[in-house]
Design a protein around this motif. Structure first.
Motif, short mmCIF file in Angstrom:
data_model
loop_
_atom_site.label_atom_id
_atom_site.label_comp_id
_atom_site.label_asym_id
_atom_site.label_seq_id
_atom_site.Cartn_x
_atom_site.Cartn_y
_atom_site.Cartn_z
N SER A 281 -34.30 5.18 18.32
CA SER A 281 -34.04 4.60 17.00
C SER A 281 -33.05 5.44 16.21
CB SER A 281 -35.35 4.45 16.23
OG SER A 281 -35.99 5.72 16.10
N SER A 282 -32.89 6.71 16.57
CA SER A 282 -31.95 7.57 15.86
C SER A 282 -30.51 7.31 16.28
CB SER A 282 -32.31 9.05 16.10
OG SER A 282 -32.19 9.36 17.49
N GLN A 283 -30.33 6.64 17.43
CA GLN A 283 -28.99 6.28 17.87
C GLN A 283 -28.70 4.84 17.47
OE1 GLN A 283 -29.48 7.03 22.10
NE2 GLN A 283 -28.32 8.95 21.93
N TYR A 284 -27.49 4.59 17.07
CA TYR A 284 -27.14 3.26 16.60
C TYR A 284 -25.93 2.67 17.33
CZ TYR A 284 -23.63 5.84 13.92
OH TYR A 284 -22.60 6.66 13.56
N ARG A 285 -25.36 3.42 18.27
CA ARG A 285 -24.17 2.94 18.96
C ARG A 285 -24.44 2.78 20.45
NH1 ARG A 285 -19.12 6.63 17.54
NH2 ARG A 285 -20.50 8.17 18.49
N LEU A 286 -23.75 1.82 21.04
CA LEU A 286 -23.76 1.72 22.50
C LEU A 286 -23.12 2.98 23.09
CD1 LEU A 286 -22.46 -1.95 22.91
CD2 LEU A 286 -24.80 -1.18 23.30
N PHE A 287 -23.59 3.39 24.25
CA PHE A 287 -22.94 4.52 24.91
C PHE A 287 -22.52 4.10 26.31
CE2 PHE A 287 -27.35 4.98 26.15
CZ PHE A 287 -27.29 5.43 27.46
N PRO A 288 -21.37 4.63 26.79
CA PRO A 288 -20.82 4.19 28.08
C PRO A 288 -21.34 5.01 29.25
CG PRO A 288 -19.27 5.62 27.01
CD PRO A 288 -20.45 5.52 26.07
N GLN A 289 -21.28 4.40 30.40
CA GLN A 289 -21.55 5.08 31.66
C GLN A 289 -20.63 4.50 32.72
OE1 GLN A 289 -25.55 6.73 33.02
NE2 GLN A 289 -25.49 4.78 34.07
N LEU A 290 -20.04 5.36 33.52
CA LEU A 290 -19.16 4.92 34.60
C LEU A 290 -19.84 5.10 35.95
CD1 LEU A 290 -15.69 6.45 33.56
CD2 LEU A 290 -16.48 4.10 33.27
N ARG A 291 -19.75 4.08 36.78
CA ARG A 291 -20.24 4.13 38.16
C ARG A 291 -19.08 3.80 39.09
NH1 ARG A 291 -25.81 4.04 38.95
NH2 ARG A 291 -27.04 3.73 37.06
N VAL A 292 -19.00 4.49 40.21
CA VAL A 292 -17.90 4.25 41.15
C VAL A 292 -18.43 4.07 42.56
CG1 VAL A 292 -16.26 5.54 39.73
CG2 VAL A 292 -17.51 6.72 41.55
N ASN A 293 -17.75 3.23 43.31
CA ASN A 293 -17.97 3.05 44.75
C ASN A 293 -16.63 3.15 45.45
OD1 ASN A 293 -20.62 2.78 45.61
ND2 ASN A 293 -20.76 0.64 45.02
N PRO A 294 -16.48 4.02 46.45
CA PRO A 294 -15.21 4.07 47.17
C PRO A 294 -15.01 2.83 48.03
CG PRO A 294 -16.81 5.53 48.19
CD PRO A 294 -17.45 5.02 46.93
N ILE A 295 -13.78 2.36 48.09
CA ILE A 295 -13.42 1.22 48.93
C ILE A 295 -12.11 1.55 49.64
CG2 ILE A 295 -14.50 -0.43 47.35
CD1 ILE A 295 -11.60 -1.30 46.61
N LEU A 296 -11.72 0.69 50.57
CA LEU A 296 -10.40 0.76 51.18
C LEU A 296 -9.65 -0.53 50.87
CD1 LEU A 296 -10.95 2.26 54.75
CD2 LEU A 296 -9.66 3.29 52.87
N ILE A 297 -8.37 -0.39 50.64
CA ILE A 297 -7.49 -1.55 50.45
C ILE A 297 -6.63 -1.63 51.71
CG2 ILE A 297 -5.71 -2.60 49.01
CD1 ILE A 297 -6.86 -0.85 46.70
N VAL A 298 -6.90 -2.64 52.52
CA VAL A 298 -6.27 -2.77 53.84
C VAL A 298 -5.07 -3.70 53.73
CG1 VAL A 298 -6.63 -3.45 56.23
CG2 VAL A 298 -8.46 -2.31 54.98
N MET A 299 -3.95 -3.31 54.32
CA MET A 299 -2.70 -4.07 54.19
C MET A 299 -2.23 -4.55 55.56
SD MET A 299 -0.90 -1.23 51.74
CE MET A 299 -1.98 -0.27 50.64
N SER A 300 -1.74 -5.78 55.58
CA SER A 300 -1.26 -6.35 56.85
C SER A 300 0.25 -6.50 56.82
CB SER A 300 -1.90 -7.72 57.10
OG SER A 300 -1.28 -8.72 56.30
N ASN A 301 0.83 -6.76 57.99
CA ASN A 301 2.27 -6.96 58.06
C ASN A 301 2.70 -8.31 57.52
OD1 ASN A 301 1.39 -8.69 60.07
ND2 ASN A 301 2.24 -7.50 61.77
N LYS A 302 1.74 -9.12 57.09
CA LYS A 302 2.04 -10.41 56.47
C LYS A 302 2.08 -10.31 54.95
CE LYS A 302 -0.15 -12.96 60.26
NZ LYS A 302 -1.20 -13.94 60.63
N GLY A 303 1.92 -9.10 54.42
CA GLY A 303 1.95 -8.91 52.98
C GLY A 303 0.64 -9.21 52.29
N THR A 304 -0.45 -9.34 53.06
CA THR A 304 -1.75 -9.64 52.47
C THR A 304 -2.59 -8.36 52.37
OG1 THR A 304 -2.66 -10.19 54.65
CG2 THR A 304 -1.76 -12.00 53.33
N PHE A 305 -3.60 -8.43 51.48
CA PHE A 305 -4.45 -7.28 51.22
C PHE A 305 -5.91 -7.69 51.32
CE2 PHE A 305 -0.43 -6.47 49.28
CZ PHE A 305 -0.24 -5.10 49.37
N MET A 306 -6.75 -6.72 51.63
CA MET A 306 -8.18 -6.98 51.72
C MET A 306 -8.94 -5.79 51.15
SD MET A 306 -10.45 -7.66 55.14
CE MET A 306 -9.54 -9.15 55.51
#
Length: 534
Positions: A281-306
């Motif tokens: 009750s003494s706090q009156y503001r929202l507070f942030p939290q960051l969560r992360v998950n590592p991923i890979l961005i895979v690239m093809s010779n057709k110019g597409t991404f996954m």
């Protein structure tokens, strides 16, 4: 229920067709009072009632089995949908209502029109014996009728008046779309039969004498739909006709793309910015939290991404202090490297090349296809497209009392968007007092605790915090068509903020950010006051 493959869809269809629907009088279709007379209104009401019956208990179920998530525009969970019912479509002075409009939930591009008909409606051409859906005798008169000269009163034989009305309806719907934005599929069905137009652009727009009837597939019965379930799934499942894919598990990649077409990859992060309610009750503001998950961005010779991940867990919370942050960055790096090794094992590839952030941003064609920062909603309409100005504040999801928004970050050869470099640790502008002493402090004052507005995860005095007002102003600069060439490649559309991670963190020191080299290369971001920035 979602279908992971055509086999599951077949089982789903069997369950759907075997289920006995309730009595019609219990149903109430949406109210539409657009009939010109009382008698016609009564007839239309009865017609809509029957169509609603077919939709509620058969067509909706078939669409769900094809991974179309049905939602109404005012539903609390409407952000999860990729198909909407009763969509108004205006063309000149006429407004038509599409029974269903399916769209790509990452780009909002229209993908599918479904027109529902009452259960008693029959196909116009009846053929005895087993019929090949790809060579149904009604396909030819359908194609000829749709391409006839509208001034010519002649009508191909074999079409009833009812079906001429149906086809005119479809043609009217398609006139509401530009040819380059035409849906990829058009379907008319009543739950017993189904007509699929595989190439609406050819059937309704192209200047040909007669459209190709081979592009019109007709399933004359439930048995035919069920027997050809694999083909129906291939033609109409959401993931088969959407323009982009969702996040995929590393073990699925080899089944989705040809490994020989994959040429490189990059590390990335799925980052969730959470806004938590006050803990006391003494706090009156929202507070942030960051969560992360590592991923890979895979690239093809057709110019597409996954986007590739190995886990759909909530993610690891980002700590704020020195030793804890160092340990966190190390753990995330180890997880990312393990994911890359798992991908290479699954694809039988050795040492898949990594693309650096700077190289990715310098290739404009590749960058436009895969921006550095994009919103991510695993089920919503916002994923994979450029950010709007201050968009994250309007695109929160909610879990319990926690608001959140998620992003995909392209981090290249690095495994985190936070970079540790002790060469800038001595910069005085990590503190508000130093900036104030030089007359360059931010107007909102010192940030002594994590903040949602302005977004500041690292507080005053932290080596990852920047309190200098000039830097803050440069980060929030609007990217416009007039200055975009001086801003360099940016993930936002016009009027978006210059800072790539503005939706996550607005006071991160530039030297602690993975994008600092591409940002400081832009003329509009030159002349930063950091005394140790080179």
């Amino acid at each position: 229920m979602n279908s992971a493959n055509a086999t599951e869809f077949r089982r789903f269809l069997q369950s759907c067709f075997n289920e006995e629907p309730p009595n019609i009088p219990r149903l109430r279709p949406p109210v539409r009072s657009d009939a010109p007379s009382e008698q016609q209104a009564k007839w239309l009401r009865h017609k809509e009632w029957l169509e609603h019956h077919a939709r509620e208990y058969i067509i909706d179920s078939i669409l769900r089995g094809l991974n179309w998530q049905i939602g109404h525009t005012r539903d609390a969970m409407s952000f999860m949908r990729n198909i909407a019912p009763e969509v108004p479509l205006s063309n000149c002075d006429t407004t038509r209502f599409l029974d269903y409009l399916g769209f790509d939930h990452k780009t909002n591009r229209p993908l599918l029109i479904v027109e529902a008909k009452r259960p008693a409606a029959k196909l116009p051409v009846h053929a005895r014996g087993e019929i090949d859906p790809n060579n149904h005798p009604a396909a030819v008169p359908f194609a000829r009728y749709l391409k006839r000269d509208m001034v010519d009163a002649s009508v191909p034989g074999g079409l009833t008046r009812e079906w001429r009305i149906y086809l005119d309806q479809l043609k009217g719907y398609m006139e509401g779309f530009a040819p380059e934005h035409a849906p990829k599929r058009v379907v008319i069905m009543n739950g017993d039969w189904m007509v699929v137009f595989l190439d609406p652009a050819d059937t309704f727009f192209r200047d040909v004498e007669v459209p190709n009837p081979d592009k019109i597939v007709i399933y004359p019965s439930k048995d035919s739909i069920l027997k050809n379930a694999e083909q129906v799934f291939e033609f109409l499942a959401y993931e088969k006709i959407s323009t982009q894919r969702d996040m995929v598990h590393v073990a699925e990649v080899a089944a989705i793309v040809d490994p020989s077409t994959i040429i490189s990859c990059a590390f990335g992060l799925k980052v969730r910015h959470e806004c938590h309610p006050p803990m006391s009750s003494s706090q009156y503001r929202l507070f942030p939290q960051l969560r992360v998950n590592p991923i890979l961005i895979v690239m093809s010779n057709k110019g597409t991404f996954m986007w590739v991940e190995s886990s759909d867990e909530e993610g690891v919370v980002v700590p704020r202090e020195g030793s804890e942050l160092e340990a966190h960055l190390s753990r995330v790096s180890q997880s990312a490297q393990r994911l890359k090794r798992d991908l290479e094992t699954c694809l039988s590839i050795n040492n898949l090349p990594l693309v650096a952030v700077e190289d990715h941003y310098s290739n404009l064609e590749r960058f436009e296809a895969c921006p550095g920062v994009v919103p991510f909603d695993p089920s919503g309409v916002m994923s994979g497209r450029p950010l709007e100005q201050d968009e994250p504040m309007q695109t929160y999801g909610r879990r319990g009392g926690t608001l959140y928004t998620e992003f995909i970050l392209f981090t290249g050869r690095r495994t985190h968007f936070i970079v540790r470099d002790e060469s800038f640790a001595g910069c005085p502008y990590h503190t508000y007092a130093a900036a104030e002493g030089d007359g360059a402090a931010c107007a909102h004052g010192p940030i002594g605790r994590r903040s949602v507005d302005p977004r500041s995860y690292f507080v005053d005095g932290n080596a990852s915090h920047c309190a200098h007002h000039y830097v803050f102003v440069k980060k929030r600069l609007q990217v416009l068509s007039e200055n975009r060439s001086r801003c360099g490649p940016r993930s936002v559309k016009d009027c978006g903020a210059f800072c790539e991670i503005w939706g996550l963190e607005q006071h991160l020191c530039c030297r602690a950010c993975v994008y600092q080299r591409v940002c400081t290369a832009a003329p509009v971001f030159a002349g930063l006051p950091c005394r140790t920035l080179t």
